[in-house]
Scaffold this motif. Structure first.
Motif, short mmCIF file in Angstrom:
data_model
loop_
_atom_site.label_atom_id
_atom_site.label_comp_id
_atom_site.label_asym_id
_atom_site.label_seq_id
_atom_site.Cartn_x
_atom_site.Cartn_y
_atom_site.Cartn_z
N MET A 185 36.82 -59.81 -86.43
CA MET A 185 38.15 -59.56 -85.88
C MET A 185 38.76 -60.90 -85.41
SD MET A 185 38.63 -56.27 -86.14
CE MET A 185 40.05 -55.96 -85.06
N ALA A 186 40.07 -60.89 -85.23
CA ALA A 186 40.74 -62.09 -84.74
C ALA A 186 42.03 -61.71 -84.05
CB ALA A 186 41.03 -63.05 -85.89
N THR A 187 42.38 -62.46 -83.02
CA THR A 187 43.67 -62.34 -82.35
C THR A 187 44.46 -63.61 -82.61
OG1 THR A 187 42.72 -60.95 -80.60
CG2 THR A 187 44.83 -62.00 -80.15
N MET A 188 45.59 -63.47 -83.30
CA MET A 188 46.40 -64.64 -83.64
C MET A 188 47.24 -65.05 -82.44
SD MET A 188 46.95 -66.77 -86.12
CE MET A 188 46.21 -65.85 -87.49
N GLN A 189 47.10 -66.29 -82.04
CA GLN A 189 47.85 -66.83 -80.92
C GLN A 189 49.07 -67.63 -81.36
OE1 GLN A 189 44.38 -68.81 -79.59
NE2 GLN A 189 43.80 -67.24 -78.10
N GLU A 190 48.95 -68.30 -82.49
CA GLU A 190 50.08 -69.06 -83.02
C GLU A 190 49.92 -69.22 -84.52
OE1 GLU A 190 52.49 -73.28 -82.26
OE2 GLU A 190 50.48 -72.98 -81.41
#
Length: 408
Positions: A51-56
């Motif tokens: 999983m990943a959370t895109m910050q920019e």
């Protein structure tokens, strides 16, 4: 289930449910609840997914910002380099990727990624959508683990209209900035067993997750309702073979749910056949089968369609769905689908909603599937040979990227 009940379920699940998200788990719990209403009990089985959370995520081309979405699980990077549009994948065109941010047409598949990486690309751009549609949707994509194999370069996805403009203007220099948090999360399979008179069983699969823009009514809440309808029927009717129903999570992320199930080879020992549903019940289109097993099953299904007055056609091939991991482990598989013309129903975009579905067509399709299933689960001996022919093994090697298509 009748047509009205089916359409109500489509309404209840009219939201995006990407693999590994809270929305996907919400849907798993909803499906388990529907199964419970039939007096049956399902198990929700977690499995790990990246999983990943895109910050920019920023793409700048020749000093102008281009709206984009960064590739999840592609790492955090900042890279600026010459822009290059890869129109062809011949050796000369690929050699021009060195030190450049490369734009490719459509999806970045396994072999294209390996090729641009080998030829020195430092970043990539893909695009989706349709230049003729009024929307400017952009799909949220990811760099899958089996594609990057630990070697990541940054990538972004843009809308087709912007891709055209980049080429029209003669784009020269691009910059990609990606910042994201990557971690391990959980997706879930929902599993229901209906024991039979013998230890051997037939596995029924359908995925219930969607892509980032899609409500996934057609692809593939329809298939999920299809195997629910089969389960409802045979919970009240005899079946010699056991029946295992697997609502698969994270199919859209690379068949992760069915791959997770098929990792347990002990569970597959008594599995004699996989029946997979992926996209049925659409208002438009024709019903098809795809057999990854002996060719005899193709003829059997065609004859059955003629016998009961249900038009169907198909072939022996590999279907891009949850049937493939079963076949790869030696379990013969057949996928069923109702394939609509692209100008009447599309998938993996915001147009996949209950508006393209018809409850009465769902009922008709499910009734055929019940008829086929009845012949399999009540056979004295399952007539499908538990073997995968050599021509299908070769197709599986190509689909699963073990062999480059067209290479001996």
């Amino acid at each position: 289930m009748n047509a009205n009940q089916i359409m109500k379920i489509f309404e209840d699940t009219a939201y995006v449910r990407m693999g590994g998200t809270e929305e996907e788990l919400k849907t798993a719990q909803y499906l388990a609840g529907l199964i419970g209403e039939l007096g049956l009990k399902a198990e929700i089985v977690p499995f790990e997914v990246p999983m990943a959370t895109m910050q920019e995520a920023v793409l700048t081309v020749d000093g102008e910002t281009v709206v984009c979405k960064g590739y999840l699980n592609a790492g955090s990077h900042e890279v600026e380099a010459p822009f290059y549009y890869l129109r062809h994948t011949d050796a000369f065109s690929l050699s021009l990727c060195k030190g450049k941010i490369v734009m490719v047409d459509g999806y970045l598949n396994y072999w294209t990624y390996q090729d641009i990486l080998e030829n020195g690309a430092v970043g990539f751009i893909t695009y989706d959508g349709n230049a003729n549609y009024c929307d400017r949707d952009i799909d949220q994509r990811e760099l899958r683990a089996f594609v990057h194999k630990g070697n990541k370069i940054p990538g972004v996805n843009i809308n087709a209209k912007d891709a055209i403009e980049l080429i029209r203007k003669g784009a020269a220099t691009a910059k990609i900035v990606l910042k994201q948090e990557e971690y391990t999360g959980n997706s879930h399979n929902v599993i229901l067993d209906l024991p039979g008179e013998v230890d051997e069983y037939i596995a029924f699969t359908a995925h219930y997750d969607s892509t980032s823009l899609s409500q996934g009514a057609y692809d593939n809440m329809s298939g999920s309702l299809g195997i629910l309808g089969i389960a409802e029927h045979f919970s009240k009717n005899p079946h010699r073979y056991g029946m295992r129903f697997i609502w698969c999570g994270s199919e859209e992320r690379g068949l992760l749910g069915s791959k997770a199930y098929c990792e347990n080879e002990e569970a597959l020992k008594n599995c004699v056949l996989n029946v997979n549903l992926d996209m049925i019940g659409c208002i438009m289109g024709r019903f098809i089968y795809c057999v990854t097993g002996e060719e005899k099953l193709c003829h059997y299904i065609s004859y059955l369609g003629s016998e009961i007055g249900f038009p169907i056609d198909g072939s022996q091939n590999v279907y891009s769905s949850d049937s493939t991991p079963f076949a790869d482990k030696g379990v013969p598989a057949v996928s069923f689908a109702r394939i609509a013309p692209q100008n009447t129903a599309t998938i993996h975009n915001s147009y996949d909603t209950l508006a393209v579905m018809k409850g009465e067509q769902m009922v008709e399709d499910i009734n055929f599937l019940i008829a086929f299933t009845g012949r399999m689960v009540n056979a004295f001996r399952c007539p499908v040979a538990k073997t995968i022919p050599d021509n299908m093994k070769e197709k599986l090697d190509e689909y699963l990227n073990r062999k480059r298509p067209g290479k001996k």
